[in-house]
Design an enzyme around this catalytic site. Structure first.
Site, PDB file in Angstrom:
ATOM      1  N   SER A   1      22.836  14.012 -10.112  1.00 18.51           N
ATOM      2  CA  SER A   1      22.416  13.242  -9.047  1.00 18.51           C
ATOM      3  C   SER A   1      23.038  13.234  -7.529  1.00 18.51           C
ATOM      4  CB  SER A   1      22.733  11.972  -9.412  1.00 18.51           C
ATOM      5  OG  SER A   1      22.796  10.557  -8.542  1.00 18.51           O
TER       6      SER A   1
ATOM      7  N   TYR B   1      30.122   6.327 -12.454  1.00 19.68           N
ATOM      8  CA  TYR B   1      29.078   7.553 -12.552  1.00 19.68           C
ATOM      9  C   TYR B   1      29.095   7.882 -11.413  1.00 19.68           C
ATOM     10  CZ  TYR B   1      24.376   7.755 -11.693  1.00 19.68           C
ATOM     11  OH  TYR B   1      22.793   9.044 -12.182  1.00 19.68           O
TER      12      TYR B   1
HETATM   13  P1  NDP Z   1      15.664   6.044 -18.094  1.00 20.63           P
HETATM   14  O1  NDP Z   1      16.298   5.480 -18.120  1.00 20.63           O
HETATM   15  O2  NDP Z   1      14.106   6.333 -17.573  1.00 20.63           O
HETATM   16  O3  NDP Z   1      15.812   7.204 -18.881  1.00 20.63           O
HETATM   17  C1  NDP Z   1      16.207   7.085 -19.233  1.00 20.63           C
HETATM   18  C2  NDP Z   1      16.733   7.800 -20.648  1.00 20.63           C
HETATM   19  O4  NDP Z   1      17.645   8.495 -21.418  1.00 20.63           O
HETATM   20  C3  NDP Z   1      15.873   7.625 -22.299  1.00 20.63           C
HETATM   21  O5  NDP Z   1      14.871   8.037 -21.669  1.00 20.63           O
HETATM   22  C4  NDP Z   1      17.125   7.323 -22.796  1.00 20.63           C
HETATM   23  O6  NDP Z   1      16.175   6.794 -24.068  1.00 20.63           O
HETATM   24  C5  NDP Z   1      17.845   8.213 -22.938  1.00 20.63           C
HETATM   25  N1  NDP Z   1      19.487   8.005 -23.322  1.00 20.63           N
HETATM   26  C6  NDP Z   1      20.319   7.652 -22.725  1.00 20.63           C
HETATM   27  N2  NDP Z   1      20.954   6.995 -23.642  1.00 20.63           N
HETATM   28  C7  NDP Z   1      20.996   8.080 -24.501  1.00 20.63           C
HETATM   29  C8  NDP Z   1      21.677   8.343 -26.127  1.00 20.63           C
HETATM   30  N3  NDP Z   1      23.003   7.661 -26.070  1.00 20.63           N
HETATM   31  N4  NDP Z   1      20.588   9.371 -26.471  1.00 20.63           N
HETATM   32  C9  NDP Z   1      19.549   9.974 -25.995  1.00 20.63           C
HETATM   33  N5  NDP Z   1      18.665   9.317 -25.300  1.00 20.63           N
HETATM   34  C10 NDP Z   1      19.781   8.476 -24.334  1.00 20.63           C
HETATM   35  O7  NDP Z   1      16.084   6.767 -16.740  1.00 20.63           O
HETATM   36  P2  NDP Z   1      15.912   7.925 -15.908  1.00 20.63           P
HETATM   37  O8  NDP Z   1      15.148   8.712 -15.974  1.00 20.63           O
HETATM   38  O9  NDP Z   1      15.650   7.673 -13.958  1.00 20.63           O
HETATM   39  O10 NDP Z   1      17.242   8.913 -15.718  1.00 20.63           O
HETATM   40  C11 NDP Z   1      16.924  10.407 -16.380  1.00 20.63           C
HETATM   41  C12 NDP Z   1      18.157  11.230 -15.698  1.00 20.63           C
HETATM   42  O11 NDP Z   1      17.885  10.834 -14.759  1.00 20.63           O
HETATM   43  C13 NDP Z   1      19.733  10.334 -15.747  1.00 20.63           C
HETATM   44  O12 NDP Z   1      20.612  11.409 -16.382  1.00 20.63           O
HETATM   45  C14 NDP Z   1      19.845  10.061 -14.376  1.00 20.63           C
HETATM   46  O13 NDP Z   1      21.435   9.182 -14.385  1.00 20.63           O
HETATM   47  C15 NDP Z   1      19.486  10.938 -13.437  1.00 20.63           C
HETATM   48  N6  NDP Z   1      19.358  10.251 -12.064  1.00 20.63           N
HETATM   49  C16 NDP Z   1      18.266   8.884 -12.116  1.00 20.63           C
HETATM   50  C17 NDP Z   1      17.986   8.633 -10.757  1.00 20.63           C
HETATM   51  C18 NDP Z   1      17.227   7.631 -10.511  1.00 20.63           C
HETATM   52  O14 NDP Z   1      17.567   6.847  -9.397  1.00 20.63           O
HETATM   53  N7  NDP Z   1      16.344   7.030 -11.605  1.00 20.63           N
HETATM   54  C19 NDP Z   1      18.757   9.171  -9.479  1.00 20.63           C
HETATM   55  C20 NDP Z   1      19.611  10.318  -9.880  1.00 20.63           C
HETATM   56  C21 NDP Z   1      19.840  10.494 -11.179  1.00 20.63           C
HETATM   57  P3  NDP Z   1      16.481   6.046 -25.639  1.00 20.63           P
HETATM   58  O15 NDP Z   1      17.087   4.989 -24.818  1.00 20.63           O
HETATM   59  O16 NDP Z   1      15.228   6.275 -25.773  1.00 20.63           O
HETATM   60  O17 NDP Z   1      17.687   6.799 -25.738  1.00 20.63           O
END
Ligand code: NDP
Length: 248
Positions: free
Chosen positions: A143, A156
């Site tokens: 990020s 974070y």
């Molecule tokens: P979302 O919340 O849309 O997606 C997060 C995903 O992670 C979901 O599919 C969730 O699926 C999965 N997840 C969370 N915990 C677990 C777990 N214990 N086991 C398996 N899967 C898990 O957020 P984003 O798409 O935005 O986030 C994706 C990545 O991008 C993250 O690492 C985030 O830190 C990073 N990011 C996002 C930014 C933003 O502004 N959105 C900016 C910079 C980085 P489920 O709940 O079904 O398990």
């Protein structure tokens, strides 16, 4: 030599929503077979159906990345199904913002075990396959918060700083195995990420910051990942930092 996409297999964690979901769709559109992993099985099943309807090949793997045993089992399942693993995208993550003083320390354990340990478990399970087949590509979603720390974001920031650090170490460790390592560093992206913040003031603040600008879309990040994995084999894209044009 450039491996044909139809021969390549990808595993995307966090594929049930946001960046991971968009990345799975984008890789499948390139003809790459995609295994999609997360906890919410129904969302994975409907993503697999969408990919198959578009003529792609996909496989749903229900797993919690914080459970090392489940990660190992699912990577073995993937290997039995397709016999290889070329691209691992570690997108599963949590952003539970809030100040350190007074924090619910459970938020810290969840973030560290998902963003750092979960990413490491998936990487650790994927590496022997990639080494045995003579190459691969690991894409880690860090990020902007992995480069700039802010008040109210300390833990974070620590997890994303960690992702940057271990990715560079891994890149160096893997050069002789022809395994490439890329770190993607997005600014604000329109996803559900901020909705899971447990501290209500921090959640409102994060949602307000997103509303005040035109954020990136998940597909913008997926495009950056496709760019990195489509490079010829002698090119390693180490890092891509991309933020909304309006984000200060
Ligand atoms: P979302 O919340 O849309 O997606 C997060 C995903 O992670 C979901 O599919 C969730 O699926 C999965 N997840 C969370 N915990 C677990 C777990 N214990 N086991 C398996 N899967 C898990 O957020 P984003 O798409 O935005 O986030 C994706 C990545 O991008 C993250 O690492 C985030 O830190 C990073 N990011 C996002 C930014 C933003 O502004 N959105 C900016 C910079 C980085 P489920 O709940 O079904 O398990």
């Amino acid at each position: 030599f450039m491996q044909r996409n139809e021969q390549r297999v990808a595993l995307v964690t966090g594929a049930s929503s946001g960046i991971g979901e968009a990345t799975a769709l984008a890789l499948a559109a390139q003809g790459i077979r995609v295994a999609v992993a997360a906890r919410r099985t129904e969302r994975l099943e409907s993503l697999v159906a969408r990919i198959q309807q578009a003529g792609g090949e996909a496989l749903a793997l229900s797993l919690d990345v914080t459970d090392e045993q489940q990660v190992q089992t699912m990577v073995r399942h993937l290997q039995e199904r397709w016999g290889r693993l070329d691209i691992l995208v570690n997108s599963a993550g949590l952003m539970l913002l809030g100040p350190i003083a007074g924090a619910d320390t459970e938020d810290w354990r969840r973030m560290i075990s998902t963003n750092v340990l979960g990413l490491l478990y998936a990487t650790h399970a994927a590496l022997p396959l990639m080494q045995a087949q003579g190459g691969g590509h690991i894409v880690n979603i860090s990020s902007l918060a992995g480069r700039i720390a802010r008040a109210g974001s300390g833990v974070y920031n620590a997890t994303k700083w960690g992702v940057g650090a271990l990715s560079e170490a891994l890149r160096q460790e893997c050069v002789h195995d022809h395994i490439r390592v890329t770190v993607i560093e997005p600014g604000i992206v329109e996803t559900d990420l901020a909705s899971h913040i447990t501290n209500s003031a921090a959640r409102e603040n994060a949602l307000r910051r997103k509303q005040n600008i035109t954020p990136l879309q998940s597909n913008d990040i997926a495009n950056a990942i496709v760019y990195a994995v489509m490079q010829p084999l002698h090119v390693n894209v180490n890092e891509i930092l991309l933020v909304p044009s309006e984000q200060g």
